[in-house]
Design an enzyme around this catalytic site. Structure first.
Site, mmCIF file in Angstrom:
data_model
loop_
_atom_site.group_PDB
_atom_site.id
_atom_site.type_symbol
_atom_site.label_atom_id
_atom_site.label_comp_id
_atom_site.label_asym_id
_atom_site.label_seq_id
_atom_site.Cartn_x
_atom_site.Cartn_y
_atom_site.Cartn_z
ATOM 1 N N GLY A 14 0.826 -1.214 0.000
ATOM 2 C CA GLY A 14 0.000 0.000 0.000
ATOM 3 C C GLY A 14 0.853 1.254 0.000
ATOM 4 C CB ALA A 26 0.548 3.779 -4.751
ATOM 5 N N GLY A 56 -0.299 8.012 0.650
ATOM 6 C CA GLY A 56 -0.620 8.018 2.082
ATOM 7 C C GLY A 56 0.520 7.576 2.980
ATOM 8 N N GLY A 97 1.909 4.609 3.422
ATOM 9 C CA GLY A 97 2.909 3.736 2.792
ATOM 10 C C GLY A 97 3.953 4.534 2.022
ATOM 11 C CB ALA A 104 4.811 8.897 4.863
ATOM 12 C CG ASP A 115 -0.678 0.619 -3.852
ATOM 13 O OD1 ASP A 115 -0.461 1.280 -2.817
ATOM 14 O OD2 ASP A 115 -1.811 0.529 -4.394
ATOM 15 C CG ASP A 173 -5.999 -7.366 -4.478
ATOM 16 O OD1 ASP A 173 -5.888 -7.314 -3.237
ATOM 17 O OD2 ASP A 173 -7.093 -7.308 -5.069
ATOM 18 C CE1 TYR A 231 -9.515 0.963 8.488
ATOM 19 C CE2 TYR A 231 -9.801 1.757 10.739
ATOM 20 C CZ TYR A 231 -9.045 1.672 9.583
ATOM 21 O OH TYR A 231 -7.820 2.295 9.513
ATOM 22 C CE LYS A 254 -6.619 -1.021 9.876
ATOM 23 N NZ LYS A 254 -5.407 -1.303 9.086
HETATM 24 N N1 LIG Z 1 -5.485 7.441 7.545
HETATM 25 C C1 LIG Z 1 -5.771 7.088 8.781
HETATM 26 O O1 LIG Z 1 -6.448 7.821 9.516
HETATM 27 C C2 LIG Z 1 -5.255 5.818 9.354
HETATM 28 C C3 LIG Z 1 -4.858 4.762 8.559
HETATM 29 N N2 LIG Z 1 -4.458 3.602 9.142
HETATM 30 C C4 LIG Z 1 -4.068 2.467 8.323
HETATM 31 O O2 LIG Z 1 -2.927 2.808 7.576
HETATM 32 C C5 LIG Z 1 -2.874 2.023 6.395
HETATM 33 C C6 LIG Z 1 -2.645 2.929 5.200
HETATM 34 O O3 LIG Z 1 -3.757 3.780 5.083
HETATM 35 P P1 LIG Z 1 -3.705 5.232 4.414
HETATM 36 O O4 LIG Z 1 -2.343 5.549 3.960
HETATM 37 O O5 LIG Z 1 -4.381 6.129 5.347
HETATM 38 O O6 LIG Z 1 -4.669 4.997 3.191
HETATM 39 P P2 LIG Z 1 -4.562 5.432 1.659
HETATM 40 O O7 LIG Z 1 -5.900 5.164 1.103
HETATM 41 O O8 LIG Z 1 -3.981 6.790 1.552
HETATM 42 O O9 LIG Z 1 -3.500 4.405 1.057
HETATM 43 C C7 LIG Z 1 -3.751 3.033 1.050
HETATM 44 C C8 LIG Z 1 -2.946 2.385 -0.060
HETATM 45 O O10 LIG Z 1 -3.209 0.985 -0.022
HETATM 46 C C9 LIG Z 1 -3.419 0.530 -1.339
HETATM 47 N N3 LIG Z 1 -4.260 -0.650 -1.330
HETATM 48 C C10 LIG Z 1 -5.582 -0.721 -1.035
HETATM 49 N N4 LIG Z 1 -6.018 -1.960 -1.200
HETATM 50 C C11 LIG Z 1 -4.961 -2.709 -1.591
HETATM 51 C C12 LIG Z 1 -4.793 -4.066 -1.919
HETATM 52 N N5 LIG Z 1 -5.819 -4.908 -1.900
HETATM 53 N N6 LIG Z 1 -3.568 -4.501 -2.257
HETATM 54 C C13 LIG Z 1 -2.517 -3.652 -2.314
HETATM 55 N N7 LIG Z 1 -2.629 -2.343 -2.038
HETATM 56 C C14 LIG Z 1 -3.832 -1.879 -1.669
HETATM 57 C C15 LIG Z 1 -4.104 1.704 -2.038
HETATM 58 O O11 LIG Z 1 -4.006 1.595 -3.456
HETATM 59 C C16 LIG Z 1 -3.344 2.868 -1.463
HETATM 60 O O12 LIG Z 1 -2.211 3.171 -2.224
HETATM 61 C C17 LIG Z 1 -4.196 1.253 6.355
HETATM 62 O O13 LIG Z 1 -3.988 -0.053 6.832
HETATM 63 C C18 LIG Z 1 -5.083 2.031 7.303
HETATM 64 O O14 LIG Z 1 -6.097 1.255 7.852
HETATM 65 C C19 LIG Z 1 -4.376 3.447 10.501
HETATM 66 C C20 LIG Z 1 -4.738 4.459 11.318
HETATM 67 C C21 LIG Z 1 -5.174 5.736 10.828
HETATM 68 C C1 LIG Z 2 -8.205 -0.429 26.106
HETATM 69 C C2 LIG Z 2 -8.679 0.907 25.587
HETATM 70 C C3 LIG Z 2 -7.713 1.515 24.629
HETATM 71 C C4 LIG Z 2 -8.285 2.772 24.047
HETATM 72 C C5 LIG Z 2 -7.549 3.179 22.817
HETATM 73 C C6 LIG Z 2 -8.214 4.368 22.232
HETATM 74 O O1 LIG Z 2 -7.841 5.482 22.545
HETATM 75 C C7 LIG Z 2 -9.268 4.133 21.322
HETATM 76 C C8 LIG Z 2 -9.961 5.143 20.829
HETATM 77 C C9 LIG Z 2 -11.163 4.900 20.033
HETATM 78 C C10 LIG Z 2 -12.367 5.200 20.877
HETATM 79 O O2 LIG Z 2 -12.915 4.003 21.351
HETATM 80 C C11 LIG Z 2 -13.354 5.888 19.991
HETATM 81 C C12 LIG Z 2 -12.672 6.038 18.709
HETATM 82 O O3 LIG Z 2 -13.195 6.306 17.668
HETATM 83 C C13 LIG Z 2 -11.236 5.845 18.885
HETATM 84 C C14 LIG Z 2 -10.558 5.367 17.608
HETATM 85 C C15 LIG Z 2 -9.967 6.542 17.026
HETATM 86 C C16 LIG Z 2 -9.333 6.577 15.871
HETATM 87 C C17 LIG Z 2 -9.389 5.521 14.903
HETATM 88 C C18 LIG Z 2 -8.519 5.826 13.721
HETATM 89 C C19 LIG Z 2 -9.251 5.322 12.526
HETATM 90 C C20 LIG Z 2 -8.331 5.061 11.383
HETATM 91 O O4 LIG Z 2 -7.721 3.999 11.368
HETATM 92 O O5 LIG Z 2 -8.275 5.909 10.499
#
Ligand SMILES: NC(=O)C1=CN([C@@H]2O[C@H](COP(=O)(O)OP(=O)(O)OC[C@H]3O[C@@H](n4cnc5c(N)ncnc54)[C@H](O)[C@@H]3O)[C@@H](O)[C@H]2O)C=CC1
Ligand SMILES: CCCCCC(=O)/C=C/[C@H]1[C@H](O)CC(=O)[C@@H]1C/C=C\CCCC(=O)O
Length: 265
Positions: A11, A13, A15, A17, A19, A35, A63, A150, A154
């Protein structure tokens, strides 16, 4: 610091990944970018070739929800780079409507990637110094009501990482496996939490989502990348979950036993 090390980031390409790829390159590693989005991936490779030199990165289209594609591309990466020292399972989506796809990418994709990496690292490299980083979320530690599936994926990534890291240690593989748990980050994924075609039946919770984003405040990808690098370098941790919030990064202290409230039957 990471000179001679080969890293794979799924992932990558855009976000987080992207960075992570930058910070790995800045620290001397070679990076195999993986990606499903080959247009963005190839564009990024051209840009990185200019910035860091043409021998430092290569983009591979795959994928992570496809066993065949992931396995094939893993072999291609080994053929190109010879070995892998750092493996980051980062690819993820937020799609509550197509929730089975979310499970296939966010959880099954992480399990698939971890097993491929672990198998290679323990055999070919004797494990020493190898590390796997699984990208979970703060939603892997507490419930994010607008996105229950989701949240489940996680929590699954955190639980899987804690268990497989112990298995790696007890089996003497010499591979550390840790989870990264960022709060809301400024990437395109955040938009999915607000779109009806992704939130499905939870679209009515969009104002709750916005209030949570406002409460936690969006963090930038560069801040998460610094925490990612720390997790790679910190040889003292295995099975850890590193939380990244706007106020900073901190390791989770998991309870040895859960607290319970007895009931009478
Ligand atoms: N943005 C956020 O608020 C947060 C994101 N995350 C996690 O961070 C990771 C990266 O997310 P972001 O950079 O935010 O998203 P993003 O949408 O900016 O980037 C995700 C990348 O994954 C690729 N991707 C999606 N499905 C795929 C597949 N089946 N096979 C290969 N590549 C695939 C996409 O093409 C894209 O380049 C994810 O696991 C996300 O759940 C965790 C916490 C917070
Ligand atoms: C054992 C308790 C640990 C608590 C950890 C925590 O702070 C969790 C916060 C979540 C709270 O329950 C309500 C929310 O929405 C919090 C999750 C917040 C961000 C999720 C980020 C989503 C993403 O991956 O983009």
């Amino acid at each position: 610091m990471l000179k001679g090390k080969v890293a794979v980031v799924s992932g990558s390409a855009q976000g987080l990944g992207k960075a992570f790829t930058h910070i790995l390159l800045e620290n001397g590693a070679q990076v195999a970018m993986l990606d499903v989005n080959h247009v963005m991936g190839q564009e990024l490779q051209v840009q990185l070739n200019h910035q860091y030199g043409s021998d430092r990165t290569q983009f591979f289209k795959a994928d992570v929800s496809s066993d065949q594609q992931f396995t094939d591309v893993f072999q291609e990466i080994i053929s190109k780079f010879g070995h892998i020292n750092i493996f980051c399972n980062n690819a993820g989506i937020a799609d509550e409507k197509n929730w089975e796809k979310t499970v296939s990418i966010n959880l099954s994709g992480v399990v698939r990637g971890t097993y491929l990496a672990l198998d290679h690292m323990k055999k070919e490299n004797g494990g020493n110094g190898c590390v796997i980083i699984n990208v979970a979320s703060l939603a892997g530690l507490g419930p994010f009501p607008s996105a229950p599936v989701y949240t489940a994926t996680k929590h699954g990534v955190v639980g899987f990482t804690r268990a497989i890291s112990m298995a790696s240690q007890v089996s003497g593989y010499g591979v550390r496996i840790n989870a990264l748990c960022p709060s809301f980050v400024r990437t395109t994924l955040i938009d999915s939490f607000k779109q009806e075609d992704k939130t499905g039946q939870f679209y009515n919770l969009v104002s709750l989502t916005q209030s949570l984003i406002d409460k936690f405040t969006l963090i930038e990808v560069e801040q998460v990348a610094k925490a990612f690098l720390h997790l790679i370098k910190d040889e003292s941790v295995n099975g850890a979950a590193l939380v990244v919030k706007s106020e900073g990064a901190a390791y989770v202290t998991f309870p040895k036993e859960v607290e319970t409230t007895p009931i009478s039957l």
